[in-house]
Motif scaffolding. Structure first.
Motif, PDB file in Angstrom:
ATOM      1  N   ARG A   1       0.826  -1.207   0.000  1.00 45.50           N
ATOM      2  CA  ARG A   1       0.000   0.000   0.000  1.00 45.50           C
ATOM      3  C   ARG A   1       0.860   1.256   0.000  1.00 45.50           C
ATOM      4  O   ARG A   1       0.447   2.296  -0.514  1.00 45.50           O
ATOM      5  N   LEU A   2       2.070   1.147   0.587  1.00 43.22           N
ATOM      6  CA  LEU A   2       2.946   2.300   0.742  1.00 43.22           C
ATOM      7  C   LEU A   2       4.343   1.971   0.223  1.00 43.22           C
ATOM      8  O   LEU A   2       4.778   0.814   0.283  1.00 43.22           O
ATOM      9  N   PRO A   3       5.095   2.977  -0.243  1.00 44.66           N
ATOM     10  CA  PRO A   3       6.417   2.718  -0.821  1.00 44.66           C
ATOM     11  C   PRO A   3       7.397   2.094   0.158  1.00 44.66           C
ATOM     12  O   PRO A   3       8.242   1.280  -0.254  1.00 44.66           O
ATOM     13  N   GLU A   4       7.308   2.440   1.436  1.00 45.69           N
ATOM     14  CA  GLU A   4       8.254   1.862   2.390  1.00 45.69           C
ATOM     15  C   GLU A   4       8.061   0.346   2.531  1.00 45.69           C
ATOM     16  O   GLU A   4       9.018  -0.378   2.850  1.00 45.69           O
ATOM     17  N   GLN A   5       6.853  -0.148   2.274  1.00 46.22           N
ATOM     18  CA  GLN A   5       6.625  -1.594   2.294  1.00 46.22           C
ATOM     19  C   GLN A   5       7.345  -2.264   1.119  1.00 46.22           C
ATOM     20  O   GLN A   5       7.899  -3.353   1.251  1.00 46.22           O
ATOM     21  N   VAL A   6       7.333  -1.605  -0.036  1.00 46.47           N
ATOM     22  CA  VAL A   6       8.042  -2.126  -1.203  1.00 46.47           C
ATOM     23  C   VAL A   6       9.543  -2.167  -0.922  1.00 46.47           C
ATOM     24  O   VAL A   6      10.225  -3.153  -1.233  1.00 46.47           O
ATOM     25  N   GLU A   7      10.053  -1.088  -0.352  1.00 44.27           N
ATOM     26  CA  GLU A   7      11.483  -1.012  -0.049  1.00 44.27           C
ATOM     27  C   GLU A   7      11.893  -2.121   0.915  1.00 44.27           C
ATOM     28  O   GLU A   7      12.967  -2.718   0.771  1.00 44.27           O
ATOM     29  N   SER A   8      11.024  -2.412   1.873  1.00 43.03           N
ATOM     30  CA  SER A   8      11.305  -3.497   2.815  1.00 43.03           C
ATOM     31  C   SER A   8      11.291  -4.847   2.110  1.00 43.03           C
ATOM     32  O   SER A   8      12.183  -5.680   2.303  1.00 43.03           O
ATOM     33  N   ASN A   9      10.284  -5.068   1.267  1.00 42.04           N
ATOM     34  CA  ASN A   9      10.200  -6.336   0.539  1.00 42.04           C
ATOM     35  C   ASN A   9      11.419  -6.553  -0.353  1.00 42.04           C
ATOM     36  O   ASN A   9      11.912  -7.685  -0.506  1.00 42.04           O
ATOM     37  N   ALA A  10      11.916  -5.476  -0.953  1.00 45.54           N
ATOM     38  CA  ALA A  10      13.052  -5.593  -1.872  1.00 45.54           C
ATOM     39  C   ALA A  10      14.294  -6.127  -1.174  1.00 45.54           C
ATOM     40  O   ALA A  10      15.156  -6.752  -1.819  1.00 45.54           O
ATOM     41  N   LYS A  11      14.402  -5.908   0.125  1.00 48.79           N
ATOM     42  CA  LYS A  11      15.571  -6.389   0.866  1.00 48.79           C
ATOM     43  C   LYS A  11      15.623  -7.917   0.932  1.00 48.79           C
ATOM     44  O   LYS A  11      16.667  -8.494   1.236  1.00 48.79           O
TER      45      LYS A  11
END
Length: 318
Positions: A290-300
């Motif tokens: 839902r939010l960009p910070e969730q994407v950034e976390s998943n990318a790790k």
């Protein structure tokens, strides 16, 4: 609980280098982590979504090494595709893999329609909303009750020959329906429900997919948030599909996953995603955000290298 065969799900005639994934027998290649975009413009599915957040989520994916964007007409009745179409204008299209889906007929109460004319029209409309000349993967989102599946796939094969799509997929199809759809060997990828707590696909379709060089993309890989590790036994009521005993066992096992996660300085969700990425039966995992910070976390999760012992331990916990 299943034991995973570690033989790589790669095709001998065209070995893939690094961590890229080939989609079926097509020439589409992508990374093993994608973005599910039902929360990008999916106002008909989720409350409180903002289009600007959706655009930021797509940008975060593309800026963090996630190249596959998985969308569908049903995500906002075209809105998700429109947001993606706007965002990708600022990026190199050749480095983006777009997957979209159609079946729900807006002229018939959104009931599934696999009629060849409808599917071809759906491809054209999706191309317009996405503001692109081609769609890398196009799925039949749901089977209908009347259209022969091979006819539906043949319509997409014509779109592929015309250069409008690059790979053919089916979604929410049973094994028998997949076999019917693939009678001419034209299906490249299947997207079905699968997670560590919803593993029926392992017995139902995995063997056929591997035998026929069909890629597999699981949706709901984090089980509506259950596998993120953010819930406790007190949240059993939010997951009514599990009995209280089943839910309690899942929570207990996630605490064991956390021990593995801590060793990698990672979250439970990142470690679960790393398990899917390491699983040879899975081509691309597509968690939503839902939010960009969730994407950034998943990318790790792309940086986590599970050992074979850690992979097996997680596998046996669920």
């Amino acid at each position: 609980m299943k034991t995973i065969d570690f033989n790589p799900f790669l095709f001998e005639e065209e070995p893939i280098l690094d961590n890229s994934v080939k989609i079926g027998k097509s020439d589409v290649t992508t990374g093993p982590l994608g973005l599910g975009t039902n929360k990008v413009g999916g106002h008909n599915l989720f409350d409180g979504l903002k289009d600007e957040d959706g655009a930021a989520v797509v940008k975060a994916a593309l800026n963090n090494g996630i190249s596959l964007l998985d969308t569908a007409f049903m995500y906002g009745l075209g809105k998700s595709e429109e947001i993606i179409g706007d965002v990708i204008q600022d990026y190199d299209r050749s480095k983006i893999v777009i997957a979209s889906k159609a079946a729900q007929d807006p002229n018939n109460g959104l009931k599934p329609n696999n009629d060849p004319k409808f599917l071809k029209k759906s491809v054209d409309e999706a191309l317009e909303r996405l503001n692109t000349d081609y769609i890398d993967i196009f799925y039949i989102h749901f089977p209908d009750e009347q259209t022969p599946k091979a006819e539906a796939v043949n319509a997409l094969a014509e779109e592929k020959k015309a250069g409008k799509i690059r790979a053919i997929g089916v979604s929410n199809f049973s094994l028998d329906q997949i076999k019917e759809a693939n009678i001419d060997g034209q299906v490249d990828v299947v997207e079905n429900h699968y997670s560590l707590v919803h593993r029926q696909a392992e017995d139902q379709i995995f063997a056929y997919l591997k035998e026929n060089q069909i890629s597999f993309v699981p949706y709901l890989p984090l089980a509506m948030g259950l596998l993120t590790g953010k819930y406790s036994r007190n949240d059993a009521g939010k997951f009514s599909k599990f009995s209280s005993d089943e839910f309690g066992k899942i929570i207990d096992n996630l605490s064991k996953v956390k021990i593995i996660a801590d060793k990698h300085q990672a979250t439970v969700a990142q470690t679960i995603l790393a398990w899917y990425i390491a699983n040879p039966n899975i081509s691309v995992v597509i968690p939503g955000a839902r939010l960009p910070e969730q994407v950034e976390s998943n990318a790790k999760s792309l940086d986590i290298q599970l050992s074979s012992a850690e992979f097996d331990e997680i596998d046996k916990l669920f």
